[in-house]
Every structure is written in structure tokens, then in C-alpha cells.
Design an enzyme around this catalytic site. Structure first.
Site, PDB file in Angstrom:
ATOM      1  N   MET A 159       4.802   1.047  -7.195  1.00  0.00           N
ATOM      2  CA  MET A 159       4.653  -0.127  -6.342  1.00  0.00           C
ATOM      3  C   MET A 159       3.329  -0.792  -6.687  1.00  0.00           C
ATOM      4  SD  MET A 159       5.044  -0.361  -2.203  1.00  0.00           S
ATOM      5  CE  MET A 159       4.358   1.266  -2.009  1.00  0.00           C
ATOM      6  N   TYR A 432      -3.730   4.749   2.433  1.00  0.00           N
ATOM      7  CA  TYR A 432      -2.799   4.009   1.570  1.00  0.00           C
ATOM      8  C   TYR A 432      -1.482   3.685   2.279  1.00  0.00           C
ATOM      9  CZ  TYR A 432      -1.153   8.700  -0.138  1.00  0.00           C
ATOM     10  OH  TYR A 432      -0.702   9.979  -0.283  1.00  0.00           O
ATOM     11  N   GLU A 433      -0.702   2.820   1.604  1.00  0.00           N
ATOM     12  CA  GLU A 433       0.530   2.234   2.145  1.00  0.00           C
ATOM     13  C   GLU A 433       0.269   1.464   3.446  1.00  0.00           C
ATOM     14  OE1 GLU A 433       2.538   2.170   0.007  1.00  0.00           O
ATOM     15  OE2 GLU A 433       2.032   3.910  -1.196  1.00  0.00           O
ATOM     16  N   GLY A 434      -0.881   0.807   3.499  1.00  0.00           N
ATOM     17  CA  GLY A 434      -1.308   0.090   4.696  1.00  0.00           C
ATOM     18  C   GLY A 434      -2.134   1.008   5.556  1.00  0.00           C
TER      19      GLY A 434
END
Length: 582
Positions: A159, A432-434
């Protein structure tokens, strides 16, 4: 110490979260024996293949060598064995070569993977998200040539969102996508923090990339999603030459050393559009939300691993006299404060596990429920729970790893014991991932307002019904009272958040998410206690004990949390940064 996959806890948590009812309606051909066989096989792989690589991978780390990434010894072989076992395609559609099993079962399996080796687990985590994105938005060519390879695990996914100047501000992305005159595009730009962006474990790597078309509007509305593969894919599915993309280096990190975090350079790389132009953020969020649930599961996994290590140490380490032991030198588990620490840690793990599995069951129902209304309701609850599952569970992972280190005392600060690695690894998951702050803003800004607060209100009603059931069981009446009080506090806080949108709600977002996770976690443990009530088996009795402990130590704090989130925000606005400077 030897890692043991928590199969018994996972199977029980699945059942208490409603997995049995899901199987009856949506997976009638999946019997208990098959479910048990899948869990046992995953447990064996986690224990025998992945766990032994965890500390060695941490010590050696991934390395950047002559423009390519080399994994620590054993990792590439372990990944090939993982792919050969069909684990990446567990819940993927049969149409693309998957096994069509429940998402909740996939989450249970991946928890064991993350617990055994968090660095390793990041690779399939990203592939699972790419599978979901291409299943929903990929072109027929992408679904014919690329998707089956991701499902089989022969290829892996990544991603590619952020850039050096952007951070979480996707509006600031500048990577360009220029039409190549042949129906495709050329990508130019730099992406950072790309987990498993390059490695030597799979035949090809599929990068999902956010970039701007030449005529795109500014901001996030001008971002499109593209697929760029490390090796070009010919129309017959064979691999062509290397694409014009490469890793520019890997980051040197606090933890997850065996997971290569790459700077990726796109230098006119050939790419294909995924989905519609200028809809890239919406398309990418299919992958992002899948990853957020998986990261929450990472938090549970690393918490479980840290807890197991701390419990084993507490049962072996002898020091001083203890009130619960007649021996002159007692194991430290018999010291009340150590036992309290371990039991509260275990309660949080069970709560976080249940939140993640409940979210996954909602995702299954959103796809497979019998009516459109049922599917819509399940989707809304999945959306509500996802930021809580990600943030609350990863915070629980850090708390568990920190508590585990504390139980070890000075030995926990020594790398050889392994306790410090869990803390270092766990610390990235809230970021991570927001970040968890972003998850809190998503919860209060997008998810809580759904149906004017109706989705949360419906969940609160369901939790109150659970409290009423608890009243019928004498040993759980204290849990019933505390759960009901906590739900009332969450309902009060939700009303305040809805009425104070903007700066007040944003300032209170993180405390609100913490409150929501605490209360929902209490509900999870209450459901488990209901299922275990009346049993004389020691393991099931522990479920009742954990629910009672959690209710007395955590649910009782809920009314005070409402005060902190409704009254604490004004001080933030009144305190400029220069007032804090030395």
C-alpha cells in the site's frame, strides 16, 4: 520460552462473539471439525515455523544490499511455506482461487501469525488488503491476471500512500500519473514507509499507489488508485521485464526489524488504473480498512505473546515471601501486585480479541446476511467498530508489552529475555495505518454521526440487554451493574459528542474512543462470562473471574471518563505552545 498459540481462547472467543450463528446461516457446510482443523494447522505453523524466527529476525533484520532488500535467514522460506499452505486465500472468493471461509476465521488465524512473528505477519496483512481492493474495484484484466496470484500468495501486495512532505495529509500527495498513450500510465514520485515494499520471498510484488492524473482537481478529490508491479505482467500471465520502480533504501526502526520498511521510487513506472479516476482514496480505503482490522489483530497478537512470556517468567522467578504462598521464596506470581498486573493484562487481551473478532463477524454478515437491511446494519456496525478495533487493540498491545517488561523487572530491559522486543514491536501499531488519534477523529467525525448516532445507540441497547441477562446469574450481578453504568456513561458521552461537533469533539476524540473501547471490551468479557457461567472447569471459571476483575477495575472508571472528555477540552484551546516552552 516457547510460544503456544491460544487456540482454546480463540475458539471460545469466536463462539461468544456470534461465530456459531454466522456459520449456521452463511456457512452451513463449514462444520466444527473443519474449523478446528484450520485453527490447529495455523497454530502448528505459527508455533513451529514462525515463532522460532522472531528473535533471530529481530537481531539480524532486513538489509538493503546493492539496490535490493534481503530478508533475514529463514523468512523467505517461511513465506513460501505460508503461501503453499493456502493461508493468504483463506477468506478470498472461490472465483479467484480462494477458500471462501469466514473473515472472522481469517482474523483468528492471523492473530496467531502476528503473535508468533509480527514482522512476518505484516506481509500477508498487506496482501489481504490488496485482495479486497482488487476484488471490489479491479479491472477484469487485474482480476484475471493479478488477483489469483495474490490469493495464492505467489505474489505479495503493498500500500503506497504517504510521501515525505505529506504524512497523513493525503491532499499533499504529489506523485504523478501520466497517460502513456497505450491505455496505461506512467508513475513518477516517491513514497515512504512502504512495508514489505521489496523483498526476496515472492515472485512479484503488486504496489497499489495513490497518484494524480494531469487534469485532476486539487486535494484528496484529485487522487486516483493505480496498480504497478515490480515485474511487468504479460497478457498471458507470464512475467516480463523489471518495471521502472525500485526501493531507494529501508528505514532503521525501533522495532519490527525483520519487516522491510522501504522508500519506494517510481521513475516512470508502468501502471494500470484501479477503479474510477479521482476516486482513489475511496478505493484505497477498502484496503486501508482491511489493514486497520488486521493491525488491531496485530495488537492482540503481540499482547498475547508478551503476556505468555511474562506469565511464564512469573511462574518461575522466585523472590521474597508472598501472601499467597507459604514458601520462604515464592514465585512472583504469588505477589498480589504481579498477579493483578497479569490478570488485568489478560482481561484486556480477551477484550481486544473479542472486539476484533466481532468486527470481522460484522464484515462477514455485511457480505452474506439474508436481507439487504441485515447487510446494511452489519456494515454500519463494522464501520463503527473498525477504528475502535484498530486503536483500542493496539493500545492494549503496548500496555501488555509494557506490563510484561515490568513483570520481568530488570531482566525485561535486557534484550536476551525477549520481553523488550515485544515492546519495541508493539509500539508501531498505534502509529501506522492511520495513527490512533486519526482513528479517534474518524470515529467521532464519521462513524458516530451515522444515522444521527443511531448505530452507536443500537449497540448500547444491545449491551444493556446483555447486562439484564447477567442479573439472572448471582456471581455476575456486580458485572451487570457496572456494565449498565458504563453503557450509560458511553451513551451520555455520545450525546455530548454529537452536540459539540468541531473543536470540542475533536479535542475529546481520543478519550471518547478509549471510553468506547473500554465499555465494548467489558461487553465482550460479559458475553464470555455468560457462556462460561456455571462451569466448574478452571479454565472457564477464569473467564468469569476476568469479567469480574475488568468490571471492577476498568468499567467503574467510565463515569469519570465522561467528565474528562466533556470538560477537559477548553484548557487545550487556552494554552498556546509558547506558554509551555522552557
Amino acid at each position: 520460552m516457547t510460544f503456544r498459540a491460544p487456540m482454546r481462547d480463540l475458539a471460545f472467543a469466536l463462539s461468544a462473539a456470534g461465530h456459531d450463528a454466522l456459520l449456521e446461516t452463511a456457512f452451513p457446510d463449514l462444520d466444527a471439525a473443519t474449523l478446528q482443523a484450520v485453527l490447529e494447522a495455523a497454530a502448528a505453523f505459527a508455533e513451529d515455523v514462525l515463532a522460532p524466527l522472531n528473535q533471530s529476525g529481530d537481531r539480524v533484520g532486513a538489509r538493503f544490499d546493492d539496490g535490493r532488500v534481503v530478508l533475514p535467514p529463514g523468512f523467505a522460506d517461511a513465506y513460501r511455506r505460508f503461501a503453499a499452505g493456502g493461508w493468504t486465500g483463506l477468506s478470498a472468493d472461490l472465483e479467484f482461487g480462494g477458500q471462501g471461509l469466514p473473515k472472522a476465521l481469517e482474523v483468528a488465524v492471523m492473530e496467531m501469525v502476528h503473535a508468533a512473528n509480527m514482522s512476518f505477519g505484516l506481509c500477508p496483512t498487506l496482501s489481504l488488503g490488496a485482495i479486497e481492493a482488487l476484488s471490489r474495484h479491479g479491472t477484469k484484466r487485474q482480476q484475471r491476471l493479478v488477483l489469483p496470484k495474490l490469493v495464492s500468495g505467489d505474489w505479495t501486495g503493498t500500500m503506497n500512500l504517504t510521501e515525505p512532505q505529506a504524512g497523513t495529509d493525503l491532499a499533499a500527495l504529489t506523485t504523478k500519473a501520466e497517460p502513456d498513450g497505450e491505455g496505461g500510465y506512467r508513475l513518477t514520485g516517491q513514497k515512504i514507509f512502504i512495508s514489505w515494499g521489496d523483498h526476496d520471498a515472492a515472485d512479484n510484488i503488486c504496489h497499489l499507489v495513490l497518484a494524480r492524473l494531469p487534469d485532476a482537481p486539487p486535494g484528496v478529490k484529485g487522487l486516483s488508485l493505480f496498480l504497478a508491479t515490480k515485474y511487468l505482467v504479460n497478457d498471458d500471465g507470464s512475467l516480463g521485464p523489471t518495471n521502472a520502480l525500485r526501493p531507494g533504501g529501508i528505514e532503521h526502526k525501533l522495532g519490527i526489524h525483520a519487516s522491510p520498511t522501504c522508500v519506494m521510487l517510481f521513475e516512470g513506472a508502468k501502471a494500470e488504473l484501479v477503479g474510477e479516476p479521482n476516486q482513489g482514496v475511496a478505493h484505497m480505503f477498502v484496503m486501508m480498512n482491511a489493514a486497520r482490522l488486521q493491525v488491531g489483530t496485530q495488537g492482540v497478537g503481540v499482547a498475547e505473546r508478551a503476556f505468555q512470556r511474562a506469565l511464564a517468567y512469573a511462574q518461575e522467578r522466585r523472590q521474597g515471601r508472598a501472601v499467597w504462598s507459604a514458601e520462604p521464596s515464592a514465585v512472583i506470581y504469588d505477589h498480589p501486585d504481579v498477579r493483578r498486573t497479569l490478570l488485568l493484562t489478560k482481561a484486556r487481551i480477551e477484550a481486544a480479541r473479542g472486539i476484533c473478532l466481532t468486527t470481522a463477524i460484522c464484515a462477514d454478515r455485511a457480505r452474506l446476511a439474508g436481507s439487504a437491511a441485515e447487510r446494511a446494519a452489519a456494515r454500519a456496525r463494522e464501520e463503527l467498530l473498525t477504528p475502535i478495533a484498530k486503536a483500542w487493540s493496539t493500545d492494549a498491545g503496548v500496555l501488555a508489552a509494557s506490563a510484561g517488561l515490568q513483570v520481568h523487572g530488570g531482566m525485561g530491559y535486557i534484550e536476551e529475555t525477549g520481553a523488550a522486543q515485544h515492546y519495541r514491536d508493539a509500539r508501531i501499531a498505534p502509529i501506522y495505518e492511520g495513527t490512533n488519534g486519526v482513528q479517534a477523529l474518524d470515529l467521532v467525525g464519521r462513524k458516530l454521526p451515522m444515522a444521527n448516532g443511531g448505530v452507536m445507540a443500537e449497540l448500547c441497547d444491545e449491551m444493556l440487554l446483555c447486562a439484564e441477562q447477567l442479573i439472572e446469574i448471582p456471581e455476575l450481578r456486580s458485572v451487570a451493574a457496572r456494565l449498565a453504568s458504563a453503557v450509560a456513561a458511553l451513551d451520555q458521552a455520545s450525546e455530548w459528542m454529537l452536540q459539540n461537533a468541531g473543536a470540542p469533539a475533536q479535542a475529546a476524540a481520543t478519550p471518547y474512543l478509549q471510553l468506547a473501547g473500554d465499555v465494548i471490551g467489558g461487553w465482550v468479557l460479559a458475553r464470555q462470562a455468560l457462556a462460561a457461567a456455571g462451569s466448574t472447569e478452571a479454565w472457564l471459571r477464569s473467564k468469569v473471574a476476568l469479567a469480574r476483575l475488568y468490571a471492577s477495575q476498568i468499567l467503574t472508571q467510565a463515569p469519570g471518563q465522561v467528565i474528562s472528555l466533556t470538560e477537559g477540552w477548553a484548557e487545550l484551546a487556552e494554552t498556546p505552545a509558547d506558554a509551555l516552552a522552557a
